[in-house]
Design a protein around this motif. Structure first.
Motif, short mmCIF file in Angstrom:
data_model
loop_
_atom_site.label_atom_id
_atom_site.label_comp_id
_atom_site.label_asym_id
_atom_site.label_seq_id
_atom_site.Cartn_x
_atom_site.Cartn_y
_atom_site.Cartn_z
N SER A 1 0.83 -1.20 0.00
CA SER A 1 0.00 0.00 0.00
C SER A 1 0.87 1.25 0.00
N ARG A 2 1.86 1.27 0.87
CA ARG A 2 2.77 2.41 0.93
C ARG A 2 3.51 2.58 -0.40
N LEU A 3 3.97 1.49 -0.97
CA LEU A 3 4.66 1.53 -2.25
C LEU A 3 3.75 2.10 -3.34
N ALA A 4 2.50 1.64 -3.37
CA ALA A 4 1.56 2.12 -4.38
C ALA A 4 1.35 3.62 -4.25
N PHE A 5 1.25 4.12 -3.02
CA PHE A 5 1.07 5.56 -2.83
C PHE A 5 2.28 6.34 -3.37
N ILE A 6 3.46 5.86 -3.07
CA ILE A 6 4.67 6.53 -3.54
C ILE A 6 4.72 6.56 -5.07
N GLN A 7 4.22 5.50 -5.69
CA GLN A 7 4.24 5.41 -7.14
C GLN A 7 3.08 6.14 -7.79
N GLY B 1 -6.50 4.88 7.64
CA GLY B 1 -6.91 6.26 7.87
C GLY B 1 -5.94 7.25 7.25
N MET B 2 -4.66 7.02 7.43
CA MET B 2 -3.67 7.93 6.84
C MET B 2 -3.71 7.88 5.32
N THR B 3 -3.94 6.70 4.78
CA THR B 3 -4.06 6.58 3.32
C THR B 3 -5.30 7.31 2.83
N ALA B 4 -6.39 7.19 3.56
CA ALA B 4 -7.63 7.85 3.17
C ALA B 4 -7.49 9.36 3.18
N ILE B 5 -6.90 9.91 4.23
CA ILE B 5 -6.81 11.37 4.30
C ILE B 5 -5.81 11.90 3.28
N SER B 6 -4.80 11.12 2.96
CA SER B 6 -3.80 11.54 1.98
C SER B 6 -4.33 11.48 0.56
N THR B 7 -5.42 10.74 0.37
CA THR B 7 -5.99 10.61 -0.97
C THR B 7 -7.32 11.32 -1.13
N GLY B 8 -7.67 12.18 -0.15
CA GLY B 8 -8.83 13.05 -0.32
C GLY B 8 -10.12 12.56 0.27
N SER B 9 -10.06 11.67 1.29
CA SER B 9 -11.28 11.17 1.91
C SER B 9 -11.22 11.34 3.43
N PRO B 10 -11.34 12.58 3.91
CA PRO B 10 -11.22 12.80 5.36
C PRO B 10 -12.33 12.14 6.17
N ASP B 11 -13.53 12.00 5.59
CA ASP B 11 -14.62 11.34 6.32
C ASP B 11 -14.27 9.87 6.56
N ALA B 12 -13.80 9.21 5.51
CA ALA B 12 -13.40 7.81 5.65
C ALA B 12 -12.22 7.70 6.62
N ALA B 13 -11.31 8.66 6.53
CA ALA B 13 -10.15 8.64 7.42
C ALA B 13 -10.59 8.70 8.88
N LEU B 14 -11.55 9.58 9.17
CA LEU B 14 -12.02 9.71 10.55
C LEU B 14 -12.62 8.40 11.04
N SER B 15 -13.36 7.73 10.18
CA SER B 15 -13.93 6.44 10.56
C SER B 15 -12.84 5.41 10.85
N THR C 1 4.42 10.55 -7.09
CA THR C 1 3.62 10.53 -5.86
C THR C 1 2.55 11.63 -5.90
N ARG C 2 1.30 11.23 -5.65
CA ARG C 2 0.19 12.18 -5.68
C ARG C 2 -0.06 12.69 -4.26
N ASP C 3 0.91 13.38 -3.72
CA ASP C 3 0.79 13.94 -2.37
C ASP C 3 0.48 15.43 -2.50
N ALA C 4 -0.59 15.87 -1.85
CA ALA C 4 -1.02 17.26 -1.97
C ALA C 4 0.08 18.23 -1.54
N LEU C 5 0.87 17.85 -0.54
CA LEU C 5 1.91 18.74 -0.06
C LEU C 5 2.99 18.95 -1.11
N LEU C 6 3.39 17.88 -1.79
CA LEU C 6 4.38 18.01 -2.86
C LEU C 6 3.84 18.89 -3.99
#
Length: 465
Positions: free
Chosen positions: A209-215, A250-264, A413-418
């Motif tokens: 999962s982490r690798l996929a996010f980086i890619q 949760g961290m994956t969800a908030i990093s990909t634009g789903s804060p509601d899912a992240a909170l859950s 990497t599709r990271d909003a901060l970058l």
């Protein structure tokens, strides 16, 4: 609260140790840093090796922690007294030294205290000084180097283990983790593929999962994080061992634009891991992303009361600043700086957090650049280039910053901060069309930017219209 499965303590005078499981999933790597699978017991030629060595953990997740919260810490401290007494009676007792290292490693996962990991390093070094070829201690040493962000050291240590015995999967996991942190994405992918072939399960799925996010494969990252949780649940994991997978999701969800899912997900983590400062801080981040600033402030305060981590402190300070409470914001910022300067190892572990904090709050900009470039010299991953780019921009070197930001984005990497940083840098070099595109992409990932960065990104976007 799930009680920590504590080590069975030796009787004070006994010289032979019975087999125990020191802590459930006690050999997990802190954030970002991961662990893996069952390893066969190592053999040691030293005569003392006829005693039973610390048992290897079952397949465990990348950041799993012992369960039990404060009760777990008390149990660990009680066990440490016994093993420390054993070692004091016999300075050649490498098994006790290894138990001590394992317990401090577990303690660090509960407290977030870098000092615990440093004490674990000291103990494992003592074990290896007695028996240099003791495989269990060698594996532990490699993981501790990873935990304390000595990624080149962790990689070298893991590769040395694998050269002697390629079947030590935990060393393969550490090698893959270190490669990913050092920017060798292909090398990490190869290591994780080998792990998946030999030991499929949640620990490997979480790494994928982490690798996929980086890619830049965000949909895959989300689905793999969900799958890791499902696999851990099916495997009967509980407490921190299970809760970490919800935290990852949760961290994956908030990093990909789903804060509601992240909170859950963070709530799910806290159901089984109630004292997790990681999950509590994640909950606060999701609340802030959803515009619930007062809730986020209260929740960050809870996380900091357990473990005052720089990210949480800076985020809390920013929320105070955004609501106009400069004094409380300044208090949080001062604590971040104090932690950064407390010890050299803190600067190593929190390198990038300190760089971004300094730039975002206009503090020690030349020092921030030096810190970023020192890190980049050995750790050329997307976030290393990003930190360098952000510090270069703050120091008036926009063209150099643009080059570094381009290298960061080249990882995909599709990271909003970058994306936000690259957009601001593009604007600084006069490429407003590219700046609008990048800032728009960053803002489109809902809730992924912290409130301070989001407000600044939106202001820049409005100015470019």
């Amino acid at each position: 609260m799930t009680a920590l499965v504590a080590p069975r303590l030796p009787r004070p005078r006994l010289r032979r140790i019975r087999p125990i499981l020191v802590v459930a999933a006690s050999i997990a790597i802190i954030a970002g840093s991961y662990i893996v699978t069952a390893i066969r017991p190592a053999t040691v030629t030293n005569p003392i090796s006829q005693a039973v060595a610390p048992e290897q953990p079952a397949l465990a997740g990348p950041g799993e922690a012992p369960t039990g919260g404060t009760a777990g810490i008390a149990a660990i401290d009680h066990a440490l007294k016994a093993w420390t007494a054993n070692l004091a009676r016999n300075s050649k007792d490498f098994l006790s030294a290894t138990y001590i290292a394992t317990l401090y490693d577990a303690r660090g996962r509960l407290t977030g205290d870098i000092g615990d990991y440093s004490r674990a390093q000291t103990a494992v070094a003592q074990a290896l000084a007695i028996v240099p070829d003791y495989a269990a201690a060698q594996v532990l040493r490699a993981r501790l180097l990873q935990t304390l962000h000595d990624f080149p050291g962790a990689l070298a240590a893991a590769q040395a283990i694998l050269q002697k015995d390629p079947t030590v999967l935990q060393a393969l996991a550490t090698a893959g983790d270190a490669k990913l942190e050092l920017g060798d994405v292909k090398g990490a992918a190869a290591a994780f593929a080998s792990l998946e072939a030999q030991a499929p399960g949640p620990a490997v799925t979480a790494r994928l999962s982490r690798l996929a996010f980086i890619q830049g494969e965000t949909a895959s990252a989300v689905s793999l994080a969900q799958r890791a949780w499902d696999e851990a649940t099916a495997a009967g994991q509980t407490g921190g061992s299970l809760g970490w997978y919800a935290y990852l999701a949760g961290m994956t969800a908030i990093s990909t634009g789903s804060p509601d899912a992240a909170l859950s997900w963070f709530h799910k983590a806290l159901e089984v891991w109630p004292d997790s400062y990681l999950a509590i801080a994640g909950e606060a981040r999701a609340e802030a992303a959803l515009g619930r600033s007062d809730d986020a402030i209260a929740t960050y305060q809870q996380a900091i009361a357990i473990a005052p981590q720089p990210d949480a402190l800076a985020a809390l300070g920013d929320l105070y600043a955004l609501r106009g409470d400069a004094r409380l914001a300044a208090d949080q910022y001062a604590t971040v700086e104090a932690i950064g300067h407390l010890a050299a190892i803190n600067e190593q572990v929190y390198n990038r957090q300190l760089v971004l904090f300094s730039v975002n709050h206009d503090r020690d900009l030349s020092d921030a650049l030096q810190l970023a470039q020192g890190e980049l010299a050995v750790r050329k991953d997307a976030y290393g280039y990003d930190a360098d780019a952000w510090a270069l921009l703050a120091n008036g070197r926009a063209i150099d910053a643009d080059d570094a930001a381009s290298k960061a984005l080249a990882f995909g990497t599709r990271d909003a901060l970058l994306l936000y940083h690259a957009g601001e840098i593009a604007h600084a070099v006069g490429d407003d069309a590219r700046a609008r595109d990048l800032l728009g992409q960053a803002l489109a990932i809902r809730g992924a930017l912290d409130p301070l960065s989001a407000s600044r990104a939106q202001a820049s976007m409005d100015a470019l219209r």
